[in-house]
Design a protein around this motif. Structure first.
Motif, PDB file in Angstrom:
ATOM      1  N   GLY A 210       0.727  -1.324   0.060  1.00  0.00           N
ATOM      2  CA  GLY A 210       0.118  -0.017  -0.019  1.00  0.00           C
ATOM      3  C   GLY A 210       0.607   1.128   0.017  1.00  0.00           C
ATOM      4  O   GLY A 210       2.112   1.261   0.551  1.00  0.00           O
ATOM      5  N   THR A 211       0.241   2.301  -0.297  1.00  0.00           N
ATOM      6  CA  THR A 211       0.921   3.701  -0.556  1.00  0.00           C
ATOM      7  C   THR A 211       1.226   4.309   0.706  1.00  0.00           C
ATOM      8  O   THR A 211       2.150   5.092   1.044  1.00  0.00           O
ATOM      9  CB  THR A 211       0.218   4.522  -1.500  1.00  0.00           C
ATOM     10  OG1 THR A 211      -1.084   4.686  -0.891  1.00  0.00           O
ATOM     11  CG2 THR A 211       0.157   4.079  -2.764  1.00  0.00           C
ATOM     12  N   GLY A 212       0.708   3.746   1.651  1.00  0.00           N
ATOM     13  CA  GLY A 212       0.659   4.059   2.953  1.00  0.00           C
ATOM     14  C   GLY A 212       1.668   3.483   4.101  1.00  0.00           C
ATOM     15  O   GLY A 212       1.765   3.379   5.268  1.00  0.00           O
TER      16      GLY A 212
ATOM     17  N   VAL B  40       4.953   1.988   5.866  1.00  0.00           N
ATOM     18  CA  VAL B  40       6.020   2.616   6.367  1.00  0.00           C
ATOM     19  C   VAL B  40       7.204   1.634   6.490  1.00  0.00           C
ATOM     20  O   VAL B  40       6.890   0.574   7.046  1.00  0.00           O
ATOM     21  CB  VAL B  40       5.570   3.197   7.967  1.00  0.00           C
ATOM     22  CG1 VAL B  40       6.953   3.476   8.683  1.00  0.00           C
ATOM     23  CG2 VAL B  40       4.673   4.064   8.041  1.00  0.00           C
TER      24      VAL B  40
ATOM     25  N   ASN C 194       4.049  -1.508   9.376  1.00  0.00           N
ATOM     26  CA  ASN C 194       2.827  -1.091   9.740  1.00  0.00           C
ATOM     27  C   ASN C 194       1.641  -2.059   9.058  1.00  0.00           C
ATOM     28  O   ASN C 194       0.836  -1.390   8.371  1.00  0.00           O
ATOM     29  CB  ASN C 194       2.209   0.431   9.541  1.00  0.00           C
ATOM     30  CG  ASN C 194       2.427   0.961   8.080  1.00  0.00           C
ATOM     31  OD1 ASN C 194       3.200   0.242   7.293  1.00  0.00           O
ATOM     32  ND2 ASN C 194       1.717   1.915   7.520  1.00  0.00           N
TER      33      ASN C 194
ATOM     34  N   ASP D 253      -3.046  -3.912  12.496  1.00  0.00           N
ATOM     35  CA  ASP D 253      -3.732  -2.725  13.108  1.00  0.00           C
ATOM     36  C   ASP D 253      -3.408  -2.627  14.622  1.00  0.00           C
ATOM     37  O   ASP D 253      -2.616  -3.298  15.211  1.00  0.00           O
ATOM     38  CB  ASP D 253      -5.297  -2.736  12.797  1.00  0.00           C
ATOM     39  CG  ASP D 253      -5.842  -3.995  13.249  1.00  0.00           C
ATOM     40  OD1 ASP D 253      -5.347  -4.615  14.105  1.00  0.00           O
ATOM     41  OD2 ASP D 253      -7.061  -4.232  12.910  1.00  0.00           O
TER      42      ASP D 253
ATOM     43  N   PRO E 159      -1.277  -0.420   4.792  1.00  0.00           N
ATOM     44  CA  PRO E 159      -2.331   0.607   4.458  1.00  0.00           C
ATOM     45  C   PRO E 159      -2.425   1.408   3.213  1.00  0.00           C
ATOM     46  O   PRO E 159      -1.162   1.346   2.767  1.00  0.00           O
ATOM     47  CB  PRO E 159      -2.675   1.597   5.634  1.00  0.00           C
ATOM     48  CG  PRO E 159      -1.160   1.834   6.252  1.00  0.00           C
ATOM     49  CD  PRO E 159      -0.516   0.469   5.942  1.00  0.00           C
ATOM     50  N   GLY E 160      -3.533   2.048   2.626  1.00  0.00           N
ATOM     51  CA  GLY E 160      -3.337   2.939   1.617  1.00  0.00           C
ATOM     52  C   GLY E 160      -3.805   2.158   0.280  1.00  0.00           C
ATOM     53  O   GLY E 160      -4.041   0.953   0.139  1.00  0.00           O
ATOM     54  N   ASN E 161      -3.611   3.081  -0.834  1.00  0.00           N
ATOM     55  CA  ASN E 161      -4.096   2.450  -2.209  1.00  0.00           C
ATOM     56  C   ASN E 161      -2.761   1.448  -2.498  1.00  0.00           C
ATOM     57  O   ASN E 161      -1.819   1.715  -2.194  1.00  0.00           O
ATOM     58  CB  ASN E 161      -4.212   3.383  -3.265  1.00  0.00           C
ATOM     59  CG  ASN E 161      -5.360   4.365  -2.869  1.00  0.00           C
ATOM     60  OD1 ASN E 161      -6.363   3.711  -2.474  1.00  0.00           O
ATOM     61  ND2 ASN E 161      -5.200   5.784  -3.165  1.00  0.00           N
TER      62      ASN E 161
ATOM     63  N   ARG F 295      -0.039  -0.369  -4.475  1.00  0.00           N
ATOM     64  CA  ARG F 295       1.051   0.274  -5.655  1.00  0.00           C
ATOM     65  C   ARG F 295       0.787   0.086  -6.945  1.00  0.00           C
ATOM     66  O   ARG F 295       1.038   0.802  -8.115  1.00  0.00           O
ATOM     67  CB  ARG F 295       2.364  -0.098  -5.171  1.00  0.00           C
ATOM     68  CG  ARG F 295       2.893   0.467  -3.809  1.00  0.00           C
ATOM     69  CD  ARG F 295       4.525   0.187  -3.773  1.00  0.00           C
ATOM     70  NE  ARG F 295       5.472   0.540  -5.030  1.00  0.00           N
ATOM     71  CZ  ARG F 295       5.559   1.700  -5.447  1.00  0.00           C
ATOM     72  NH1 ARG F 295       5.359   2.866  -4.842  1.00  0.00           N
ATOM     73  NH2 ARG F 295       6.256   1.788  -6.644  1.00  0.00           N
TER      74      ARG F 295
END
Length: 667
Positions: free
Chosen positions: A53-55, A57, A341, A344, A354-356, A358
């Motif tokens: 995901g783009t989120g 870390v 990350n 949760d 998380p995130g969209n 890639r």
């Protein structure tokens, strides 16, 4: 890239013309959507198929003052053995391995039987070699994969020794399996044949091994692992074991998800090979999970044994610590970071963080056809017992029976009546996805023949069967070590402590019965739909274009092959698709002395010669020795009546040789 396309003409003569490459350009999207569960298994949301995901870390590894792992002097591959035996393959005895060394020393623990080709062998350990030998065998239901480690088969046609991991469903999440150090899957994340040599990107996460003693951490909180792993090595925290984990970063443990951050560009790494660039993209977009301990100062990546052999053939050097392989991998290894990350606040896993995503997530699997499996027809089977709810034979996982009480507080029974005596060796109980923890933990079983008097006769000693949980799948496999013949079967849950999951009820959404080792099982050989695919009759039946095709005696097998070049051109033909053809697979042998593009392609056509969907292409890479090439299993689209198969070489210098073109029906 141009390719010929057929059109009808009066008198039955076909007009062939060159088209632009739009169909070939669309190939990547087509392959991403049409997924063969054997070649890229598991649901799109599986940890193996979920892009980062783009989120996400990225945390530094911080070992020895370095942000990443060091370059290694020994970089190699941990072979995995992913086997798809024929349904009528020989049935052989499976014993539990006698230990990590001398695995075939004892036959004390009989685990049952399995189908395995007689010519497949894996030697026992030596004083210097104790490989993981993680192995996968596809079951005769054509969706359950049985996963093992320490797999040993010293003698062709002989018995087998192994430790069993969690069986998995090719259509499920596939998180777990045969890797002893983590409990994670063998088939999931494995590099498969064609993935490093073909033109398509790798669309799944990878698996790696690093030295636990140097890098992996163990403390009283993390116990040496993190999600999605469910264990660490049994010596990880043993203060007296010389192999114990002594890494200092508590985030670098078994199951850690490592990846190359998007801030690292491909151009900055100085990669020298196409396969290196493929791995860079996979490590950036999907990452890699730590699944086992390398056990010495080495770095391993997991790949199927067929992919390892193919790599050596295509590139001319080995994945087994050759200088070229090691140097390219060491351009990647130091840039790996911990994707931290992916859980949760409650500790639940978030695959890829998380995130969209890639990159676009892989598409749905080709639907499972029960006719390809071996489950009994349930139309004449009756179910009973004291579990309330809908019948567990409707194909709908949303309807189910459930026990009135938890497995810790009461026993519950479920009955099967075949209507007459039947022979079987496995019963599969499925909870459904809404409560995968509501599976049967322990059971007593009765199996009584018609003359035996009913459901509560014919008690089966617990030593005569094993219960294997498909961890994370909500499936319980009751596998009988020897086939049973019975009309009535009763499965009674045993009381289970809450510490072992007894606080869950028992839910049944589906029940299936199998005879995996049925001696009457047959599997017809796949039919080649391409006449004269080996060019033994010259160019008979083949159209040929631009005068580029020549029949030659330099061949892979038989007496002849076709050579294309030096100018642009090729050969093609238009076989019919017999009724009942649901899938096909293209394969051929080829070699090339040129870097100019060449491929064998297949295009489906309807009854009016209109094309259906995009063409499917298998590129012929440069190499002057004969090699075998194989495409994905393709689903025949609705309305297809024939297909076009053709060889095409782009313009420029050089020659391409092709032999033994096969399009197998329902492979």
């Amino acid at each position: 890239m141009p390719h010929p396309t057929p059109h009808p003409r009066s008198g039955g003569v076909r007009l062939v013309r060159a088209l632009v490459s739009s169909a070939v350009v669309a190939l990547a999207a087509t392959l991403a959507a049409a997924r063969d569960p054997w070649l890229q298994p598991f649901a799109p949301e599986s940890i193996w198929n979920t892009p980062i995901g783009t989120g996400a870390v990225y945390e530094p590894i911080n070992i020895g003052g370095s942000a990443g792992l060091p370059a290694h002097s020994h970089v190699t591959v941990d072979p995995e053995y992913i086997l798809r035996p024929r349904k009528d393959a020989p049935v052989r005895v499976l014993y539990q391995a006698a230990g990590w060394s001398n695995r075939s020393y004892s036959t004390a623990t009989f685990l049952g039987r399995l189908r395995i080709p007689d010519n497949f062998t894996l030697p026992d350990t030596t004083s210097s070699e104790r490989p993981n030998n993680c192995t996968v065998i596809l079951g005769n239901d054509r969706r359950t994969v049985w996963e093992y480690n320490a797999f040993t088969r010293p003698t062709a046609g002989g018995n087998v020794w192994a430790y069993e991991g969690s069986p998995q469903d090719l259509y499920g999440l596939g998180t777990y399996g045969g890797h002893a150090g983590s409990g994670l899957s063998t088939i999931g994340g494995s590099i498969r044949k064609g993935e490093l040599t073909g033109s398509e990107p790798i669309r799944h996460a990878l698996k790696i091994l690093i030295r636990g003693h140097t890098y992996l951490n163990y403390n009283s909180t993390n116990k040496g692992y993190r999600w999605p792993a469910v264990t660490a090595d049994n010596y990880a925290g043993n203060p007296s074991d010389p192999s114990r984990y002594l890494g200092t970063n508590p985030k670098l443990v078994m199951g850690a998800h490592l990846a190359i951050p998007p801030s690292v560009s491909e151009s900055s790494l100085g990669l020298q090979t196409a396969w290196g660039r493929k791995l860079f993209a996979a490590l950036r977009d999907y990452g890699a999970y730590i699944v086992d301990d390398a056990a010495w100062n080495a770095f391993y990546i997991n790949a199927d044994h067929e992919a390892i052999s193919e790599f050596n053939t295509v590139f001319g050097y080995s994945m087994l610590n050759s200088t070229s392989f090691r140097n390219e991998m060491n351009r990647l290894i130091p840039h790996l970071r911990i994707l931290d990350n992916n859980r949760d606040a409650n500790g639940n896993g978030i695959a890829g963080g998380p995130g969209n995503r890639r990159v676009t997530r892989v598409g749905a699997l080709t639907p499972y056809d029960p006719a390809t499996g071996n489950a009994f027809d349930r139309a004449s089977i009756s179910f009973g017992g004291d579990m309330a709810g809908a019948l567990s034979k409707d194909g709908d996982l949303g309807t189910y029976r459930t026990s009135a009480s938890t497995q810790a507080s009461a026993q519950t029974f479920f009955t099967i009546d075949f209507g007459s005596d039947r022979t079987f060796d496995r019963i599969t109980l499925e909870t459904g996805p809404s409560d995968r923890d509501a599976f049967l933990r322990k059971a007593n079983i009765w199996a009584s023949a018609h003359s035996g008097g009913g459901f509560w006769n014919g008690f089966v000693d617990g030593g005569q069967y094993v219960i294997r949980q498909a961890r994370g799948e909500g499936k319980t496999h009751i596998r009988f070590k020897n086939a049973r013949t019975a009309r009535y079967v009763t499965i009674q849950s045993m009381t289970v402590p809450t510490s072992e999951g007894g606080d869950n009820r028992w839910r049944l959404a589906e029940v299936n019965v199998h005879y995996d080792n049925d001696p009457a099982a047959t599997e017809p050989a796949a039919v080649n739909l391409v006449p004269n695919g080996g060019f033994e009759s010259g160019l008979t039946g083949w159209d040929h274009w631009n005068g580029a095709a020549t029949i030659v005696t330099d061949r892979s097998e038989g007496a002849q092959a076709v050579r294309i070049g030096a100018n642009e051109g090729g050969v093609g033909r238009y076989p019919d698709l017999p009724s009942g053809t649901n899938t096909v697979r293209l394969s051929f042998s080829a070699k090339s002395d040129t870097s100019n593009w060449a491929a064998v392609q297949i295009q489906f056509l309807d009854n009016n010669w209109n094309t259906l969907g995009a063409a499917h292409s298998v590129t012929i890479t440069q190499g002057t020795t004969w090699r075998n090439f194989q495409g994905n299993v393709l689903t025949v689209p609705n309305g297809a009546r024939r297909f076009q198969v053709w060889v095409w070489k782009a313009g420029g210098t050089g020659l391409v040789w092709v032999d033994n073109i096969r399009v197998l029906q329902n492979p």
